[in-house]
Design an enzyme around this catalytic site. Structure first.
Site, PDB file in Angstrom:
ATOM      1  N   LYS A   1       0.863  -1.197   0.000  1.00 24.04           N
ATOM      2  CA  LYS A   1       0.000   0.000   0.000  1.00 24.04           C
ATOM      3  C   LYS A   1       0.897   1.245   0.000  1.00 24.04           C
ATOM      4  O   LYS A   1       1.070   1.919   1.022  1.00 24.04           O
ATOM      5  CB  LYS A   1      -0.924  -0.071   1.227  1.00 24.04           C
ATOM      6  CG  LYS A   1      -2.305   0.484   0.946  1.00 24.04           C
ATOM      7  CD  LYS A   1      -3.288   0.122   2.024  1.00 24.04           C
ATOM      8  CE  LYS A   1      -4.444   1.090   2.083  1.00 24.04           C
ATOM      9  NZ  LYS A   1      -5.226   1.248   0.875  1.00 24.04           N
TER      10      LYS A   1
HETATM   11  N1  PMP Z   1      -7.415  -2.815  -3.136  1.00 26.83           N
HETATM   12  C1  PMP Z   1      -6.939  -1.563  -3.052  1.00 26.83           C
HETATM   13  C2  PMP Z   1      -6.203  -0.994  -4.207  1.00 26.83           C
HETATM   14  C3  PMP Z   1      -7.138  -0.801  -1.877  1.00 26.83           C
HETATM   15  O1  PMP Z   1      -6.678   0.438  -1.786  1.00 26.83           O
HETATM   16  C4  PMP Z   1      -7.880  -1.378  -0.809  1.00 26.83           C
HETATM   17  C5  PMP Z   1      -8.139  -0.574   0.430  1.00 26.83           C
HETATM   18  N2  PMP Z   1      -7.108  -0.678   1.346  1.00 26.83           N
HETATM   19  C6  PMP Z   1      -8.354  -2.691  -0.949  1.00 26.83           C
HETATM   20  C7  PMP Z   1      -8.096  -3.376  -2.124  1.00 26.83           C
HETATM   21  C8  PMP Z   1      -9.080  -3.370   0.173  1.00 26.83           C
HETATM   22  O2  PMP Z   1      -8.206  -3.643   1.220  1.00 26.83           O
HETATM   23  P1  PMP Z   1      -8.695  -3.734   2.730  1.00 26.83           P
HETATM   24  O3  PMP Z   1      -9.815  -4.685   2.760  1.00 26.83           O
HETATM   25  O4  PMP Z   1      -7.522  -4.206   3.483  1.00 26.83           O
HETATM   26  O5  PMP Z   1      -9.118  -2.366   3.133  1.00 26.83           O
END
Ligand code: PMP
Length: 329
Positions: free
Chosen positions: A181
Site C-alpha cells: 500500500k
Molecule cells: N485494493 C486496493 C487498491 C485498496 O486500496 C484497498 C483498500 N485498502 C483494498 C483493495 C481493500 O483492502 P482492505 O480490505 O484491506 O481495506
C-alpha cells in the site's frame, strides 16, 4: 505589476463531474505524530518531503466500530503489520513497532472521543535532500482518525453500485511492489476512479497487465458464479485486502465454496452476483458492470447474507470473531 495573476488553466478541466463531497471530513482535534499528540492544524508535512515529491510513503485505511464493549478497531494488528510490510517493500524502516502503532491508534480514538471512525496511518520519507534515493532519510508517521460514512454511499450499500472496466491497467508488480500500500501506486487508482466518475459510474474495475480482472480503485472484487464465490488470486497483482480475507473466512464458515481464480472481463458479465470489499467500502454490492446488469440488477442473496454477517462481526455480535476486534479501553 499588481499581485493578481491570471488563473486561466492552460488545459481547462472538465466541469461536468463533481468531486466526492460526501468524502469531506470533520477534522479531529488531535493527530498522533512520531509518538506525540499534536493539534490538527500542526499535522503538516514539509514541502520538500521525499514522500510528497516521489510518492515514497505507505499508508493504511482502518475502521473502528461502536460496539457493546465500546469503540473497537477491526483487525488493527493486521493493518499495522501490513503497514510495516508495505514499508519494507520500499526500504523504509518505521521507527515504531506494530504494537506501538496499535496503542497509538487507541490513544488517538480516545483523545478525540471518537466512537465509530476511519483511521488513516501514514509513514513517509521526510526532508533531507533532493535526490530520488531516500536511504537515510527521516521517516515521519502520522495517525489520523475521523468519522466516515459509507464509502460508496448509503444507496450503494443497499441497492448496489454501477461500475465500468477502466481503460487504465492496474500498475504491474514488475514496475512497483503492487501488493504493497504505497502512496505513489495510488496515482493509478486516482486516474481510474476519475475516469469512472467522468463517465457517470460509481467505481471502476482495473484489469492487470495480462488483461485479467484485478480489483477496484480501493476495493477487492468478488463474483458469484454457479453458486461459488470467486475472487482473483493475490498473484493477479492485487492488494491483499484484509476485508477480502475476512469475507473469505466467513463465507467458508457459512458453507459457501470460495475460489481464488483468475477471471476475464467477459466472465464478469456472466456473474450471478458481484461485490466489492474494503475497509472503507466494507461489502458493497455491484449491480451493473459496463452497463450490463449483474444478475437481475439487484444485490443477490449471497451478497446480502455476507453483508449481514460482516456487519454483525464488525459490531461485535459474533463471539467467534471477537478476536478481530481491538477494544479501545
Ligand atoms: N485494493 C486496493 C487498491 C485498496 O486500496 C484497498 C483498500 N485498502 C483494498 C483493495 C481493500 O483492502 P482492505 O480490505 O484491506 O481495506
Amino acid at each position: 505589476m499588481g499581485s493578481e495573476r491570471s488563473v486561466t488553466p492552460l488545459y481547462p478541466m472538465s466541469q461536468t463531474t463533481k468531486g466526492d463531497e460526501d468524502m469531506q471530513i470533520q477534522p479531529p482535534e488531535s493527530v498522533w505524530k512520531n509518538g506525540k499528540m499534536i493539534a490538527w492544524k500542526d499535522a503538516t508535512v514539509h514541502a520538500l518531503s521525499h514522500g510528497l515529491h516521489y510518492g515514497t510513503a505507505v499508508f493504511e485505511g482502518i475502521r473502528c466500530y461502536d460496539t457493546q464493549d465500546g469503540p473497537a478497531v477491526f483487525r488493527l494488528k493486521d493493518h499495522m503489520a501490513r503497514l510495516h510490510t508495505s514499508a519494507k517493500a520500499i526500504n523504509m524502516a518505521i521507527p515504531h513497532t506494530v504494537d506501538e502503532l496499535c496503542s497509538a491508534t487507541r490513544e488517538v480514538i480516545k483523545v478525540n472521543a471518537l466512537k465509530s471512525c476511519y483511521i488513516r496511518p501514514i509513514s513517509l520519507f521526510g526532508v533531507s535532500g533532493i535526490g530520488v534515493n531516500p536511504i537515510g532519510y527521516p521517516v515521519d508517521t502520522f495517525i489520523i482518525a475521523f468519522p466516515l460514512g459509507a464509502y460508496l454511499g448509503q444507496d450503494g450499500v443497499k441497492n448496489g453500485i454501477r461500475v465500468h472496466t477502466s481503460s487504465w491497467r492496474r500498475t504491474s508488480g514488475s514496475s512497483v511492489p503492487a501488493t504493497a500500500k504505497i502512496c505513489g501506486n495510488y496515482v493509478n487508482s486516482a486516474l481510474a476512479v476519475m475516469e469512472a466518475k467522468q463517465n457517470g459510474f460509481d467505481e471502476t474495475i482495473l484489469l492487470n497487465e495480462h488483461g485479467m480482472v484485478a480489483e477496484g480503485s480501493g476495493e477487492n472484487i468478488f463474483v458469484v458464479r454457479n453458486g461459488s464465490i470467486v475472487t482473483p488470486p493475490l498473484s493477479a497483482g492485487i492488494l491483499p485486502g484484509i476485508t477480502r480475507d475476512s469475507v473469505m473466512h466467513l463465507a467458508k464458515d457459512m458453507g459457501h465454496h470460495v475460489l481464488e481464480q483468475n477471471m476475464t472481463r467477459a466472465e464478469l458479465y456472466l456473474a450471478e452476483e458481484s461485490f466489492f470489499t474494503g475497509s472503507a467500502a466494507e461489502v458493497t454490492p455491484i449491480r451493473e458492470i459496463d452497463r450490463r446488469p449483474v444478475g437481475d440488477g439487484r444485490p443477490g442473496p449471497i451478497t446480502k447474507g455476507l453483508q449481514i454477517k460482516y456487519s454483525d462481526i464488525i459490531t461485535g455480535k459474533v463471539s467467534k470473531y471477537k478476536l478481530w476486534l481491538d477494544v479501545v479501553e
